[in-house]
Design a protein around this motif. Sequence first.
Motif, PDB file in Angstrom:
ATOM      1  N   GLY A  76      25.861   5.576  30.756  1.00 15.17           N
ATOM      2  CA  GLY A  76      24.699   4.864  31.765  1.00 15.17           C
ATOM      3  C   GLY A  76      23.427   5.126  32.004  1.00 15.17           C
ATOM      4  O   GLY A  76      22.309   5.029  32.507  1.00 15.17           O
ATOM      5  N   LEU A  77      23.582   6.927  32.619  1.00 20.02           N
ATOM      6  CA  LEU A  77      22.354   7.403  32.541  1.00 20.02           C
ATOM      7  C   LEU A  77      21.165   7.361  31.502  1.00 20.02           C
ATOM      8  O   LEU A  77      20.292   7.302  32.157  1.00 20.02           O
ATOM      9  N   THR A  78      21.845   7.497  30.194  1.00 22.25           N
ATOM     10  CA  THR A  78      20.779   7.547  29.544  1.00 22.25           C
ATOM     11  C   THR A  78      20.061   5.320  29.052  1.00 22.25           C
ATOM     12  O   THR A  78      18.961   5.711  28.922  1.00 22.25           O
ATOM     13  N   ASP A  79      20.839   4.845  29.915  1.00 24.09           N
ATOM     14  CA  ASP A  79      20.843   3.454  29.254  1.00 24.09           C
ATOM     15  C   ASP A  79      19.112   4.068  30.338  1.00 24.09           C
ATOM     16  O   ASP A  79      17.964   2.875  30.724  1.00 24.09           O
ATOM     17  N   ALA A  80      19.399   4.123  32.212  1.00 23.16           N
ATOM     18  CA  ALA A  80      18.390   3.757  32.598  1.00 23.16           C
ATOM     19  C   ALA A  80      17.208   4.793  32.475  1.00 23.16           C
ATOM     20  O   ALA A  80      15.657   4.510  32.784  1.00 23.16           O
TER      21      ALA A  80
ATOM     22  N   LYS B 112      15.164   3.194  30.325  1.00 22.78           N
ATOM     23  CA  LYS B 112      14.331   1.955  30.749  1.00 22.78           C
ATOM     24  C   LYS B 112      13.331   2.676  31.869  1.00 22.78           C
ATOM     25  O   LYS B 112      12.318   1.602  31.897  1.00 22.78           O
ATOM     26  N   PHE B 113      13.242   3.615  32.203  1.00 33.63           N
ATOM     27  CA  PHE B 113      12.220   4.245  32.935  1.00 33.63           C
ATOM     28  C   PHE B 113      10.612   4.940  31.991  1.00 33.63           C
ATOM     29  O   PHE B 113      10.002   4.368  32.201  1.00 33.63           O
ATOM     30  N   ILE B 114      11.297   5.377  30.681  1.00 31.44           N
ATOM     31  CA  ILE B 114      10.991   6.138  29.366  1.00 31.44           C
ATOM     32  C   ILE B 114       9.884   4.897  29.269  1.00 31.44           C
ATOM     33  O   ILE B 114       8.887   4.635  29.105  1.00 31.44           O
ATOM     34  N   SER B 115      10.660   3.426  29.036  1.00 35.13           N
ATOM     35  CA  SER B 115       9.676   2.432  28.604  1.00 35.13           C
ATOM     36  C   SER B 115       9.099   1.030  29.174  1.00 35.13           C
ATOM     37  O   SER B 115       8.002   0.301  29.253  1.00 35.13           O
ATOM     38  N   ARG B 116       9.317   1.353  31.227  1.00 33.12           N
ATOM     39  CA  ARG B 116       8.307   0.581  31.952  1.00 33.12           C
ATOM     40  C   ARG B 116       7.371   1.912  32.206  1.00 33.12           C
ATOM     41  O   ARG B 116       5.868   1.608  32.581  1.00 33.12           O
ATOM     42  N   LEU B 117       7.059   3.236  32.144  1.00 37.11           N
ATOM     43  CA  LEU B 117       6.682   4.037  31.955  1.00 37.11           C
ATOM     44  C   LEU B 117       5.212   4.001  30.915  1.00 37.11           C
ATOM     45  O   LEU B 117       4.118   3.646  30.747  1.00 37.11           O
TER      46      LEU B 117
ATOM     47  N   LEU C 154      10.790   9.569  22.056  1.00 35.39           N
ATOM     48  CA  LEU C 154      11.240  10.450  23.224  1.00 35.39           C
ATOM     49  C   LEU C 154      12.639   9.696  23.136  1.00 35.39           C
ATOM     50  O   LEU C 154      12.985  10.558  24.545  1.00 35.39           O
ATOM     51  N   VAL C 155      12.585   8.350  23.252  1.00 33.97           N
ATOM     52  CA  VAL C 155      14.078   8.186  24.212  1.00 33.97           C
ATOM     53  C   VAL C 155      14.807   8.589  22.807  1.00 33.97           C
ATOM     54  O   VAL C 155      16.369   9.140  23.361  1.00 33.97           O
ATOM     55  N   SER C 156      14.497   8.807  21.664  1.00 34.29           N
ATOM     56  CA  SER C 156      15.743   9.124  20.817  1.00 34.29           C
ATOM     57  C   SER C 156      16.109  11.211  21.070  1.00 34.29           C
ATOM     58  O   SER C 156      17.169  10.914  20.776  1.00 34.29           O
ATOM     59  N   LEU C 157      15.091  11.657  22.054  1.00 38.40           N
ATOM     60  CA  LEU C 157      15.044  12.733  22.871  1.00 38.40           C
ATOM     61  C   LEU C 157      16.146  12.922  23.627  1.00 38.40           C
ATOM     62  O   LEU C 157      16.605  14.054  24.240  1.00 38.40           O
ATOM     63  N   LEU C 158      16.635  11.438  24.198  1.00 39.92           N
ATOM     64  CA  LEU C 158      17.179  11.490  25.022  1.00 39.92           C
ATOM     65  C   LEU C 158      19.256  11.532  24.789  1.00 39.92           C
ATOM     66  O   LEU C 158      19.868  12.409  24.941  1.00 39.92           O
ATOM     67  N   TYR C 159      19.461  11.428  23.633  1.00 35.24           N
ATOM     68  CA  TYR C 159      20.486  11.707  22.390  1.00 35.24           C
ATOM     69  C   TYR C 159      20.283  12.550  21.831  1.00 35.24           C
ATOM     70  O   TYR C 159      21.689  13.457  21.310  1.00 35.24           O
TER      71      TYR C 159
END
Length: 401
Positions: A65-69, A72-77, A239-244
């Motif tokens: 849930g946290l990484t999805d949020a 979503k923010f990084i994709s918006r930015l 950058l999204v991959s760095l969340l995981y």
Amino acid sequence: MVDIDTHRVVDLLASRDVEDVAEWLRSYPNIRIVSRDGSVSYKSAIEQAGMDIQQVSDRFHLLKGLTDAAKKFISRLLSANFMLPTEASHYDGKLTGDYWDKPIKEDSPTAKHNANVEKKMKVVKQVRELRKQGFNKGEIAGLAGISRATVAKYLKEDFNPANSYYNTTIPSKIKPYAEAIKTMLSEGKTFKQIGIIIREKGYAGSDAAIRMFATRERKIMKETARQGVSGEKIERKWLVSLLYRPIDKISAISAEQLDRIIGEYPVIGRVYDAVSGFKQTLLGKKESELDKWLEETDSLEIDELSSFINGIRRDIAAVKNAILLDYNNGLAEGSVNERKVVKRIMYGRNSFEMLKGKLLRLELKRKINELWKDSIYRLRFMNRYGLFPAYKIMAEVFRCG
């Protein structure tokens, strides 16, 4: 429903409605602990069952849930492919001119105003010519088709035919906050958040003015990143991959590049810190750190993370149990995947009751097979050391079977 201790499927429910789940739970008064995902329905059903059941939120679903949020923010930015300037700095808008610059080309309103001035000057010249010929103001008004007051105004030496308000700039209410808005845009703030912040600083204009200015600045930022800035192209997916995964596990982006990206977009660094902090709190058994993490992350004022935090606070007891206890929902998730295969094989051929009977029968068969294997291994051991004669071994095998 899966037994946490034996890892076996206990039952299949035909519905996930609150009343149905609560009724099933009440039929098993020995239940003390339930591991579940973040479903509000399951939480309500357990509470409605009226038993002293300790709820444990699943850690996998919390992290997801946290990484999805955050994703979503990084994709918006950021766009899918964005340019990283050679020297990271906040966008200042200088490459494309200022928002309040007036166009040099004569537009339609300017042409109309100039035509009106020229038309008015023809009447002024006519009035002054008639005055030189000795006509009084009343006669001039009748001949020119205007009022006596207008005749008097046209006869004044300092008369200016141009509109006194034309080409004058009314002081902009939003201009003093322009730099602050640009900075907030680079940090990914929404129009609503920007409006709240600058109103606290004294802005008294309309929300429409904020949206108009911020929309234009966003467009300029994207055009600048695409055309006007030299640098290297970065793919957002890394950058999204760095969340995981840690930076050393991703070869497509370096630590130096990441530092420059965070220098350009500091809010991304704060998002990474929030995700890392939550992982440490959740997996490091640090229950006391959870409230502090919630407060610090909520202060970032990122809508996506705030939504996740609100969900955590609504289910705070189960989340804290997830930190303290080792139970998780992995058993149920794995079991569901197995059952889905059987369900798809039977799709359109059988009812739910048939599916339930088949799956529970498979569970029973698996239990019998494990008992049989256990008895064989035990009796072989005893026979090896002469502890049982052969006929007793066979009797024991048939009894267990």
